[in-house]
Design a protein around this motif. Structure first.
Motif, mmCIF file in Angstrom:
data_model
loop_
_atom_site.group_PDB
_atom_site.id
_atom_site.type_symbol
_atom_site.label_atom_id
_atom_site.label_comp_id
_atom_site.label_asym_id
_atom_site.label_seq_id
_atom_site.Cartn_x
_atom_site.Cartn_y
_atom_site.Cartn_z
ATOM 1 N N ILE A 85 22.831 -2.886 21.996
ATOM 2 C CA ILE A 85 22.857 -1.726 22.871
ATOM 3 C C ILE A 85 21.633 -0.894 22.541
ATOM 4 O O ILE A 85 21.283 -0.716 21.368
ATOM 5 C CB ILE A 85 24.159 -0.911 22.760
ATOM 6 N N ILE A 86 20.961 -0.445 23.571
ATOM 7 C CA ILE A 86 19.691 0.260 23.419
ATOM 8 C C ILE A 86 19.818 1.666 23.954
ATOM 9 O O ILE A 86 20.315 1.868 25.060
ATOM 10 C CB ILE A 86 18.597 -0.465 24.225
ATOM 11 N N CYS A 87 19.373 2.639 23.190
ATOM 12 C CA CYS A 87 19.380 4.026 23.679
ATOM 13 C C CYS A 87 18.305 4.175 24.753
ATOM 14 O O CYS A 87 17.138 3.841 24.526
ATOM 15 C CB CYS A 87 19.122 5.006 22.542
ATOM 16 N N LEU A 92 16.452 3.311 20.345
ATOM 17 C CA LEU A 92 17.217 2.842 19.191
ATOM 18 C C LEU A 92 18.082 1.662 19.613
ATOM 19 O O LEU A 92 18.657 1.665 20.687
ATOM 20 C CB LEU A 92 18.135 3.966 18.676
ATOM 21 N N SER A 116 24.191 -7.120 28.412
ATOM 22 C CA SER A 116 23.195 -6.175 27.915
ATOM 23 C C SER A 116 23.680 -4.770 28.199
ATOM 24 O O SER A 116 24.352 -4.515 29.180
ATOM 25 C CB SER A 116 21.833 -6.430 28.540
ATOM 26 N N MET A 117 23.381 -3.875 27.289
ATOM 27 C CA MET A 117 23.935 -2.532 27.384
ATOM 28 C C MET A 117 22.892 -1.476 27.084
ATOM 29 O O MET A 117 22.023 -1.660 26.238
ATOM 30 C CB MET A 117 25.082 -2.386 26.389
ATOM 31 N N THR A 118 23.016 -0.372 27.781
ATOM 32 C CA THR A 118 22.210 0.795 27.440
ATOM 33 C C THR A 118 23.161 1.971 27.280
ATOM 34 O O THR A 118 24.281 1.944 27.773
ATOM 35 C CB THR A 118 21.212 1.139 28.555
ATOM 36 N N GLY A 119 22.699 2.998 26.591
ATOM 37 C CA GLY A 119 23.515 4.186 26.409
ATOM 38 C C GLY A 119 22.654 5.276 25.821
ATOM 39 O O GLY A 119 21.431 5.120 25.735
ATOM 40 N N ILE A 120 23.270 6.362 25.451
ATOM 41 C CA ILE A 120 22.551 7.438 24.785
ATOM 42 C C ILE A 120 23.115 7.536 23.371
ATOM 43 O O ILE A 120 24.319 7.721 23.199
ATOM 44 C CB ILE A 120 22.750 8.793 25.503
ATOM 45 N N CYS A 121 22.243 7.431 22.380
ATOM 46 C CA CYS A 121 22.746 7.477 21.015
ATOM 47 C C CYS A 121 23.086 8.922 20.631
ATOM 48 O O CYS A 121 22.615 9.869 21.246
ATOM 49 C CB CYS A 121 21.744 6.871 20.040
#
Lengths: 131, 131
Positions: A85-87, A92, A116-121
């Motif tokens: 998972i990528i910020c 990150l 695949s995933m994205t998000g906000i750390c």
DNA sequence: TTTCTAAATGCAAATAGTTTGCAATTAAAT
DNA sequence: ATTTAATTGCAAACTATTTGCATTTAGAAA
């Protein structure tokens, strides 16, 4: 096992492009795009096409894994397939295990999957926006 | 709700390209690539670029969903986001729900994810190979 | 160690998906 | 019917990836 040693056990020639790509990937802590891999190997003057061909080969040999994100291919070396998972803000990356068992589809076998995933750390969400 | 009605509630103009794209997608039972969408709309002479721009818009408006597979974008209309598994041989597609709850990552919020799967459907695995 | 050759490389060019800039067209507000 | 900002279609750029081919090379054989 060391990816280079793994490769030596195959009948393929251990060429310089192959060696440097494997050594580069072995050092990385996250998946790298073909372009990133190629740029890092600039000083060795390795062709982008060779990168593509060898990454594909390594993948077929089970020495590296591929993860597609944003319509691009990324590659990484690991003991086993896992997810990332990528910020979206700071890039990150965090790895997390692949729970194949979450997938129960009675009508299919030989399942391959691609997550695949994205998000906000947390760091980014607590950080105040600059104006 | 009907996707066209949904679109009418926005302040965007309901143009012919928009209408036919939405009507086409509404009829589909599986995600369609931009190229598929564009080709089906050939007789209406709708530009590929308009397809791209409008699909992007519809996605932002929450009228359609995007799923990326094989480094390509696919789109579909549905009540809610879900996943698809495609038979590598016969291209049979089966939908299955998206269990967001399977994903527990304490260090991230606002998570977006993208899952695509391939496999061999039961019919294909029981079918004898032709020589 | 040198010779040999299939395998692999680098380069050029093709292919495929997607994006951008802009002049011409058009939906819909007036 | 008029007006105009939004939208379109076209051309061209950009990015990722693949293919063909002449040259080079790893490693087997002599």
């Amino acid at each position: 096992m060391d990816p280079v040693d793994k490769f030596r056990r195959t009948s393929y020639k251990l060429t310089k492009p192959r060696l440097v790509i494997l050594e580069y990937l072995a050092k990385q802590k996250k998946p790298r795009s073909v372009r990133e891999i190629h740029q890092q190997l600039n000083r060795e003057r390795i062709d982008l096409v060779s990168a593509y061909r060898n990454l594909e080969l390594f993948k077929e040999l089970g020495i590296i894994f591929e993860e597609k994100m944003n319509n691009q291919s990324y590659f990484y070396i690991a003991d086993k397939i896992h997810h990332h998972i990528i910020c979206s803000k700071c890039r990150l990356i965090e790895c997390f295990p692949c729970h194949n068992e979450i997938i129960r589809l009675k009508n299919f076998s030989s399942i391959n999957h691609q997550l695949s995933m994205t998000g906000i750390c947390n760091k980014c969400s607590s950080r105040k926006e600059k104006r």
